[in-house]
Design a protein around this motif. Sequence first.
Motif, short mmCIF file in Angstrom:
data_model
loop_
_atom_site.label_atom_id
_atom_site.label_comp_id
_atom_site.label_asym_id
_atom_site.label_seq_id
_atom_site.Cartn_x
_atom_site.Cartn_y
_atom_site.Cartn_z
N GLY A 1 15.19 52.16 -52.57
CA GLY A 1 16.29 52.90 -51.96
C GLY A 1 16.64 54.19 -52.66
O GLY A 1 17.67 54.79 -52.39
N HIS A 2 15.76 54.65 -53.57
CA HIS A 2 16.05 55.88 -54.33
C HIS A 2 15.69 57.16 -53.59
O HIS A 2 16.29 58.20 -53.85
N VAL A 3 14.71 57.10 -52.69
CA VAL A 3 14.31 58.29 -51.94
C VAL A 3 14.04 57.92 -50.49
O VAL A 3 13.87 56.75 -50.15
N THR A 4 14.04 58.94 -49.65
CA THR A 4 13.55 58.79 -48.28
C THR A 4 12.38 59.76 -48.11
O THR A 4 12.37 60.84 -48.70
N ARG A 5 11.41 59.32 -47.32
CA ARG A 5 10.24 60.16 -47.04
C ARG A 5 10.11 60.25 -45.52
O ARG A 5 10.25 59.26 -44.82
N TYR A 6 9.85 61.47 -45.05
CA TYR A 6 9.73 61.66 -43.61
C TYR A 6 8.83 62.86 -43.34
O TYR A 6 8.56 63.68 -44.22
N LEU A 7 8.36 62.94 -42.09
CA LEU A 7 7.52 64.06 -41.69
C LEU A 7 8.34 65.33 -41.62
O LEU A 7 9.48 65.31 -41.13
N ASN A 8 7.77 66.42 -42.07
CA ASN A 8 8.41 67.73 -41.97
C ASN A 8 8.46 68.10 -40.49
O ASN A 8 7.42 68.17 -39.84
N SER B 1 8.87 70.86 -39.08
CA SER B 1 8.20 72.13 -38.75
C SER B 1 6.72 72.12 -39.10
O SER B 1 6.00 73.05 -38.75
N ASN B 2 6.24 71.08 -39.77
CA ASN B 2 4.82 70.94 -40.10
C ASN B 2 4.53 69.44 -40.20
O ASN B 2 4.65 68.85 -41.26
N ARG B 3 4.13 68.85 -39.09
CA ARG B 3 3.98 67.41 -39.02
C ARG B 3 2.84 66.87 -39.87
O ARG B 3 2.66 65.66 -39.98
N ARG B 4 2.08 67.74 -40.54
CA ARG B 4 1.03 67.28 -41.46
C ARG B 4 1.58 67.10 -42.87
O ARG B 4 0.87 66.67 -43.77
N GLU B 5 2.86 67.40 -43.06
CA GLU B 5 3.46 67.39 -44.39
C GLU B 5 4.58 66.35 -44.47
O GLU B 5 5.43 66.28 -43.60
N ASN B 6 4.55 65.55 -45.54
CA ASN B 6 5.64 64.60 -45.80
C ASN B 6 6.63 65.22 -46.77
O ASN B 6 6.23 65.81 -47.77
N LEU B 7 7.91 65.08 -46.46
CA LEU B 7 8.98 65.55 -47.35
C LEU B 7 9.65 64.35 -47.99
O LEU B 7 9.74 63.27 -47.40
N VAL B 8 10.14 64.55 -49.20
CA VAL B 8 10.81 63.50 -49.95
C VAL B 8 12.19 64.01 -50.36
O VAL B 8 12.33 65.17 -50.76
N GLU B 9 13.17 63.14 -50.24
CA GLU B 9 14.55 63.51 -50.57
C GLU B 9 15.19 62.38 -51.36
O GLU B 9 14.99 61.21 -51.06
N LEU B 10 15.97 62.73 -52.37
CA LEU B 10 16.67 61.76 -53.19
C LEU B 10 17.91 61.27 -52.43
O LEU B 10 18.66 62.07 -51.88
N THR B 11 18.10 59.96 -52.38
CA THR B 11 19.29 59.40 -51.74
C THR B 11 20.46 59.45 -52.73
O THR B 11 20.26 59.68 -53.92
N ASP B 12 21.66 59.20 -52.23
CA ASP B 12 22.82 59.13 -53.12
C ASP B 12 22.65 58.00 -54.13
O ASP B 12 22.96 58.16 -55.32
N SER C 1 12.40 65.81 -60.64
CA SER C 1 11.98 66.98 -59.87
C SER C 1 12.85 67.18 -58.64
O SER C 1 13.19 68.31 -58.28
N LEU C 2 13.22 66.08 -58.00
CA LEU C 2 14.09 66.18 -56.82
C LEU C 2 15.49 66.63 -57.19
O LEU C 2 16.13 67.38 -56.45
N VAL C 3 15.99 66.20 -58.34
CA VAL C 3 17.30 66.67 -58.81
C VAL C 3 17.22 68.16 -59.11
O VAL C 3 18.11 68.94 -58.74
N ARG C 4 16.15 68.59 -59.78
CA ARG C 4 15.98 70.01 -60.12
C ARG C 4 15.83 70.88 -58.89
O ARG C 4 16.11 72.07 -58.93
N ALA C 5 15.41 70.29 -57.79
CA ALA C 5 15.28 71.03 -56.53
C ALA C 5 16.61 71.01 -55.76
O ALA C 5 16.63 71.21 -54.55
N ASP C 6 17.69 70.76 -56.48
CA ASP C 6 19.03 70.71 -55.88
C ASP C 6 19.12 69.67 -54.78
O ASP C 6 19.84 69.85 -53.80
N ARG C 7 18.34 68.60 -54.96
CA ARG C 7 18.31 67.48 -54.02
C ARG C 7 17.89 67.89 -52.62
O ARG C 7 18.15 67.19 -51.64
#
Length: 166
Positions: free
Chosen positions: A89-96, A98-109, A53-59
């Motif tokens: 080490g496959h993803v990083t998760r952090y607070l958004n 612009s909306n600190r109630r939401e966690n964002l996930v991103e695929l690492t290299d 899903s993260l790849v399909r979201a253009d990372r």
Amino acid sequence: MLPENEVDDVSPELPETEVVYSLMRTQRFLSNRLTKMLAPYGVGWTRYEIMQSLVRADREPVSVLTLAHTLERHWTSVSKAITGLERAGHVTRYLNPSNRRENLVELTDFGFTAFQRVDKALATEAAACIPEDPTAGNLLLNLGSLERRLRAAMDDSRPVGQHGYR
């Protein structure tokens, strides 16, 4: 490849309940086989789907809730799988920001490289499960069409995420 006796007992005149039963048995067979194939890579099916899903979201970053809706799983299950992906080490998760109630996930290299390796192996294994028959391609297209029609018929009104995912 499906066992011959299970391929032969599929008839175009099956009542709807038999079609559903056959689809569910096929899904379980494929799921079990592909899950066993993923084990040596340290990635379960849910983790693979999150990475896909993260790849399909253009990372781009995707919220945990959007991933949960996309994968049709409870957000706590997705969050637990993300924790495992973070540890690897496959993803990083952090607070958004612009909306600190939401966690964002991103695929690492590293995660993207791991996904490509697992995806290639999974594609090879999945291809081995599909009968070498000229009708197999049509069957796959028809299954995709069936899924879209079922979703529309069920009035799938879940929220659509930032990248068009449910």
